[in-house]
Design a protein around this motif. Structure first.
Motif, PDB file in Angstrom:
ATOM      1  N   ASP A 150    -137.416 -38.021  94.403  1.00 32.41           N
ATOM      2  CA  ASP A 150    -135.624 -36.628  93.180  1.00 32.41           C
ATOM      3  C   ASP A 150    -137.507 -36.053  92.295  1.00 32.41           C
ATOM      4  OD1 ASP A 150    -134.187 -37.609  94.775  1.00 32.41           O
ATOM      5  OD2 ASP A 150    -133.873 -39.676  92.672  1.00 32.41           O
ATOM      6  N   ARG A 151    -138.404 -36.375  92.005  1.00 29.41           N
ATOM      7  CA  ARG A 151    -139.061 -35.156  91.117  1.00 29.41           C
ATOM      8  C   ARG A 151    -140.673 -34.745  92.497  1.00 29.41           C
ATOM      9  NH1 ARG A 151    -141.297 -40.861  89.015  1.00 29.41           N
ATOM     10  NH2 ARG A 151    -143.044 -40.784  91.271  1.00 29.41           N
ATOM     11  N   ALA A 152    -139.830 -35.100  93.389  1.00 29.05           N
ATOM     12  CA  ALA A 152    -140.423 -33.467  94.239  1.00 29.05           C
ATOM     13  C   ALA A 152    -139.994 -32.567  94.823  1.00 29.05           C
ATOM     14  CB  ALA A 152    -141.642 -34.328  95.516  1.00 29.05           C
ATOM     15  N   PHE A 153    -138.527 -32.948  94.455  1.00 33.88           N
ATOM     16  CA  PHE A 153    -137.941 -31.945  94.662  1.00 33.88           C
ATOM     17  C   PHE A 153    -136.574 -31.949  93.978  1.00 33.88           C
ATOM     18  CE2 PHE A 153    -140.032 -33.115  98.716  1.00 33.88           C
ATOM     19  CZ  PHE A 153    -140.435 -31.794  99.343  1.00 33.88           C
ATOM     20  N   LEU A 201    -121.395 -31.003  93.528  1.00 39.19           N
ATOM     21  CA  LEU A 201    -121.516 -32.086  93.998  1.00 39.19           C
ATOM     22  C   LEU A 201    -121.475 -32.798  93.522  1.00 39.19           C
ATOM     23  CD1 LEU A 201    -123.148 -33.432  96.661  1.00 39.19           C
ATOM     24  CD2 LEU A 201    -125.039 -33.589  95.799  1.00 39.19           C
ATOM     25  N   PRO A 202    -121.939 -33.251  92.163  1.00 43.45           N
ATOM     26  CA  PRO A 202    -121.256 -33.565  90.694  1.00 43.45           C
ATOM     27  C   PRO A 202    -119.586 -33.380  90.807  1.00 43.45           C
ATOM     28  CG  PRO A 202    -123.318 -32.534  90.092  1.00 43.45           C
ATOM     29  CD  PRO A 202    -122.958 -32.061  91.581  1.00 43.45           C
ATOM     30  N   TRP A 203    -118.828 -32.572  90.708  1.00 44.05           N
ATOM     31  CA  TRP A 203    -117.929 -32.519  90.208  1.00 44.05           C
ATOM     32  C   TRP A 203    -117.068 -33.243  91.609  1.00 44.05           C
ATOM     33  CZ3 TRP A 203    -113.962 -30.630  93.818  1.00 44.05           C
ATOM     34  CH2 TRP A 203    -112.809 -30.094  93.052  1.00 44.05           C
ATOM     35  N   GLN A 204    -117.474 -32.943  93.267  1.00 41.62           N
ATOM     36  CA  GLN A 204    -116.685 -33.708  94.014  1.00 41.62           C
ATOM     37  C   GLN A 204    -117.190 -35.182  94.154  1.00 41.62           C
ATOM     38  OE1 GLN A 204    -117.715 -30.398  97.085  1.00 41.62           O
ATOM     39  NE2 GLN A 204    -117.392 -31.832  98.574  1.00 41.62           N
ATOM     40  N   ARG A 205    -118.112 -35.479  93.332  1.00 43.99           N
ATOM     41  CA  ARG A 205    -118.861 -37.058  93.629  1.00 43.99           C
ATOM     42  C   ARG A 205    -117.938 -37.909  92.374  1.00 43.99           C
ATOM     43  NH1 ARG A 205    -125.388 -36.914  93.848  1.00 43.99           N
ATOM     44  NH2 ARG A 205    -125.067 -36.661  95.811  1.00 43.99           N
ATOM     45  N   GLU A 206    -117.290 -37.205  91.197  1.00 44.76           N
ATOM     46  CA  GLU A 206    -116.691 -37.300  90.421  1.00 44.76           C
ATOM     47  C   GLU A 206    -115.023 -38.010  90.457  1.00 44.76           C
ATOM     48  OE1 GLU A 206    -116.297 -34.677  87.171  1.00 44.76           O
ATOM     49  OE2 GLU A 206    -118.203 -35.647  86.153  1.00 44.76           O
ATOM     50  N   ARG A 207    -114.946 -37.091  91.293  1.00 41.41           N
ATOM     51  CA  ARG A 207    -113.189 -37.177  92.136  1.00 41.41           C
ATOM     52  C   ARG A 207    -113.778 -38.013  94.312  1.00 41.41           C
ATOM     53  NH1 ARG A 207    -114.233 -33.355  89.218  1.00 41.41           N
ATOM     54  NH2 ARG A 207    -112.758 -32.243  88.030  1.00 41.41           N
ATOM     55  N   PRO A 212    -133.435 -31.213  91.637  1.00 42.89           N
ATOM     56  CA  PRO A 212    -132.368 -30.386  92.284  1.00 42.89           C
ATOM     57  C   PRO A 212    -132.326 -29.103  90.846  1.00 42.89           C
ATOM     58  CG  PRO A 212    -131.427 -32.151  90.544  1.00 42.89           C
ATOM     59  CD  PRO A 212    -132.759 -32.387  91.432  1.00 42.89           C
ATOM     60  N   PRO A 213    -131.729 -27.931  91.608  1.00 48.07           N
ATOM     61  CA  PRO A 213    -131.597 -26.793  90.158  1.00 48.07           C
ATOM     62  C   PRO A 213    -130.870 -27.715  88.876  1.00 48.07           C
ATOM     63  CG  PRO A 213    -130.018 -26.372  91.822  1.00 48.07           C
ATOM     64  CD  PRO A 213    -130.256 -27.740  92.459  1.00 48.07           C
ATOM     65  N   ARG A 214    -131.772 -26.806  87.570  1.00 49.78           N
ATOM     66  CA  ARG A 214    -131.299 -26.925  86.231  1.00 49.78           C
ATOM     67  C   ARG A 214    -130.098 -26.119  86.672  1.00 49.78           C
ATOM     68  NH1 ARG A 214    -137.329 -27.854  84.301  1.00 49.78           N
ATOM     69  NH2 ARG A 214    -137.052 -29.874  84.780  1.00 49.78           N
TER      70      ARG A 214
END
Length: 111
Positions: free
Chosen positions: A96-99, A6-12, A101-103
């Motif tokens: 965001d705190r309750a759920f 998701l971060p990779w896609q957002r960057e692009r 993203p994975p680390r």
């Protein structure tokens, strides 16, 4: 996918299609989301269902195109109405705190 794809896609500026954005039916994550007091409080505040809050949170940035399951006709209307829910910054922080993203990389569920 929240860890690296998701971060990779957002960057692009590549949109993401979320095939099962509200967790797999009957899954422990879905139950945790729907039984979360904060989700239920937000749903009550917005006068919507908890699933609509979860869906609104999933699509909040406009770069995730969600395809939630719709077994009944009412589900289609509920899903569409979630697009109009505007979560404020505090609500997003709470979710965001309750759920979080994975680390680390995690395998995707097979549905």
């Amino acid at each position: 996918m929240e860890y690296d794809l998701l971060p990779w896609q957002r960057e692009r500026n590549i949109p993401t299609r979320a095939y099962c954005p509200l967790a797999q039916g009957g899954s422990s994550l879905q139950k945790r989301m729907m039984n979360n007091p904060d989700v239920n409080k937000m749903a009550e505040s917005h006068q919507v269902k908890p699933m609509q809050i979860a869906l609104a949170w999933s699509i909040r940035n406009g770069d995730v195109l969600a395809m939630p399951k719709a077994v009944q006709e009412q589900h289609i209307y509920d899903n569409a109405a979630a697009a109009a829910i505007e979560l404020n910054e505090e609500e997003i922080k709470i979710l965001d705190r309750a759920f979080p993203p994975p680390r680390k990389k995690m395998p995707l569920d097979i549905i």
